[in-house]
Design a protein around this motif. Sequence first.
Motif, PDB file in Angstrom:
ATOM      1  N   ALA A   2       0.846  -1.186   0.000  1.00  0.00           N
ATOM      2  CA  ALA A   2       0.000   0.000   0.000  1.00  0.00           C
ATOM      3  C   ALA A   2       0.884   1.240   0.000  1.00  0.00           C
ATOM      4  CB  ALA A   2      -0.899  -0.005   1.231  1.00  0.00           C
ATOM      5  N   LYS A   3       0.404   2.301  -0.632  1.00  0.00           N
ATOM      6  CA  LYS A   3       1.163   3.548  -0.718  1.00  0.00           C
ATOM      7  C   LYS A   3       0.336   4.675  -0.118  1.00  0.00           C
ATOM      8  CE  LYS A   3       4.090   2.154  -4.237  1.00  0.00           C
ATOM      9  NZ  LYS A   3       5.478   2.152  -4.086  1.00  0.00           N
ATOM     10  N   GLU A  77      -4.099  -1.930  -4.505  1.00  0.00           N
ATOM     11  CA  GLU A  77      -4.931  -2.693  -5.446  1.00  0.00           C
ATOM     12  C   GLU A  77      -5.612  -3.855  -4.743  1.00  0.00           C
ATOM     13  OE1 GLU A  77      -2.579  -3.655  -8.866  1.00  0.00           O
ATOM     14  OE2 GLU A  77      -2.297  -1.541  -9.378  1.00  0.00           O
ATOM     15  N   ASP A  78      -5.154  -4.214  -3.546  1.00  0.00           N
ATOM     16  CA  ASP A  78      -5.744  -5.307  -2.777  1.00  0.00           C
ATOM     17  C   ASP A  78      -6.315  -4.767  -1.467  1.00  0.00           C
ATOM     18  OD1 ASP A  78      -6.527  -7.722  -1.703  1.00  0.00           O
ATOM     19  OD2 ASP A  78      -4.490  -8.369  -1.210  1.00  0.00           O
ATOM     20  N   ALA A  79      -7.369  -3.955  -1.566  1.00  0.00           N
ATOM     21  CA  ALA A  79      -7.965  -3.352  -0.374  1.00  0.00           C
ATOM     22  C   ALA A  79      -8.502  -4.418   0.571  1.00  0.00           C
ATOM     23  CB  ALA A  79      -9.061  -2.372  -0.767  1.00  0.00           C
ATOM     24  N   ASP A  80      -9.134  -5.454   0.042  1.00  0.00           N
ATOM     25  CA  ASP A  80      -9.687  -6.505   0.907  1.00  0.00           C
ATOM     26  C   ASP A  80      -8.590  -7.188   1.723  1.00  0.00           C
ATOM     27  OD1 ASP A  80     -12.255  -5.995   0.009  1.00  0.00           O
ATOM     28  OD2 ASP A  80     -12.213  -7.572  -1.507  1.00  0.00           O
ATOM     29  N   ARG A 109     -16.246   8.035  -3.965  1.00  0.00           N
ATOM     30  CA  ARG A 109     -15.426   6.933  -3.496  1.00  0.00           C
ATOM     31  C   ARG A 109     -15.658   6.864  -1.994  1.00  0.00           C
ATOM     32  NH1 ARG A 109     -11.163   8.187  -0.997  1.00  0.00           N
ATOM     33  NH2 ARG A 109     -10.630  10.112  -1.973  1.00  0.00           N
ATOM     34  N   ARG A 110     -15.906   5.688  -1.464  1.00  0.00           N
ATOM     35  CA  ARG A 110     -16.095   5.512  -0.037  1.00  0.00           C
ATOM     36  C   ARG A 110     -14.939   4.701   0.507  1.00  0.00           C
ATOM     37  NH1 ARG A 110     -17.824   2.598   4.193  1.00  0.00           N
ATOM     38  NH2 ARG A 110     -19.202   3.594   5.654  1.00  0.00           N
ATOM     39  N   PRO A 111     -13.918   5.385   1.021  1.00  0.00           N
ATOM     40  CA  PRO A 111     -12.805   4.607   1.568  1.00  0.00           C
ATOM     41  C   PRO A 111     -13.220   3.925   2.857  1.00  0.00           C
ATOM     42  CG  PRO A 111     -12.493   6.944   1.982  1.00  0.00           C
ATOM     43  CD  PRO A 111     -13.726   6.818   1.140  1.00  0.00           C
ATOM     44  N   ASP A 112     -12.600   2.799   3.130  1.00  0.00           N
ATOM     45  CA  ASP A 112     -12.796   2.144   4.410  1.00  0.00           C
ATOM     46  C   ASP A 112     -11.896   2.848   5.403  1.00  0.00           C
ATOM     47  OD1 ASP A 112     -14.659   0.054   3.747  1.00  0.00           O
ATOM     48  OD2 ASP A 112     -13.056  -0.837   2.581  1.00  0.00           O
ATOM     49  N   LYS A 113     -12.489   3.355   6.473  1.00  0.00           N
ATOM     50  CA  LYS A 113     -11.756   4.128   7.469  1.00  0.00           C
ATOM     51  C   LYS A 113     -11.586   3.271   8.715  1.00  0.00           C
ATOM     52  CE  LYS A 113     -12.511   8.819   7.391  1.00  0.00           C
ATOM     53  NZ  LYS A 113     -11.409   9.215   6.684  1.00  0.00           N
ATOM     54  N   PHE A 114     -10.381   3.361   9.306  1.00  0.00           N
ATOM     55  CA  PHE A 114     -10.060   2.549  10.478  1.00  0.00           C
ATOM     56  C   PHE A 114      -9.345   3.374  11.523  1.00  0.00           C
ATOM     57  CE2 PHE A 114     -10.444  -0.214   6.915  1.00  0.00           C
ATOM     58  CZ  PHE A 114     -11.165  -1.283   7.416  1.00  0.00           C
ATOM     59  N   ARG A 115      -9.421   2.908  12.749  1.00  0.00           N
ATOM     60  CA  ARG A 115      -8.616   3.430  13.847  1.00  0.00           C
ATOM     61  C   ARG A 115      -7.599   2.340  14.136  1.00  0.00           C
ATOM     62  NH1 ARG A 115      -9.521   7.633  17.391  1.00  0.00           N
ATOM     63  NH2 ARG A 115     -11.702   7.823  16.802  1.00  0.00           N
ATOM     64  N   GLY A 116      -6.327   2.687  13.999  1.00  0.00           N
ATOM     65  CA  GLY A 116      -5.253   1.707  14.155  1.00  0.00           C
ATOM     66  C   GLY A 116      -4.452   1.919  15.420  1.00  0.00           C
ATOM     67  N   HIS A 117      -3.190   1.537  15.370  1.00  0.00           N
ATOM     68  CA  HIS A 117      -2.272   1.639  16.496  1.00  0.00           C
ATOM     69  C   HIS A 117      -2.323   3.044  17.106  1.00  0.00           C
ATOM     70  CE1 HIS A 117       1.250   0.867  18.914  1.00  0.00           C
ATOM     71  NE2 HIS A 117       1.820   1.948  18.407  1.00  0.00           N
TER      72      HIS A 117
END
Length: 138
Positions: A2-3, A77-80, A109-117
Amino acid sequence: MAKIRHIAIATQDPDKAVEFYKSAFGFRELRKLDNERARGYFLTDGSINIALLKFKTDQLGKGLDYVGLHHFGVYTEDADGCVEKVLAMGGEPYVDEMELTPVDDGKYRRPDKFRGHEGIIFDVADKPWPGTEEYDRA
């Protein structure tokens, strides 16, 4: 891999911020934004989409006076597959008021949003942001 292709910066004065980044670094302005969620600008350096936004709601729980990194976004390219890894590492889905992001062609576009570290918020997207190399190639 991912970039990083998107960075959103919370600012109290988007007009001064956009002039600073354009003058200091030569970033190109993509468009101006003013909606119920935020006011500001989208810029690019040719590789990354940069949002300079004064938020109208407290989306991070840090107050409306907060300035600094709001979130970043990765293109893959591999979001899943990337999302599976994020979840396996303890990342949690994050939903905010910015669910739909308009792009230049009128589509959304609906990006998948996350809360990470450490609670850092990020998008995982398989559609590129305007002003990025991948968007320009498409």
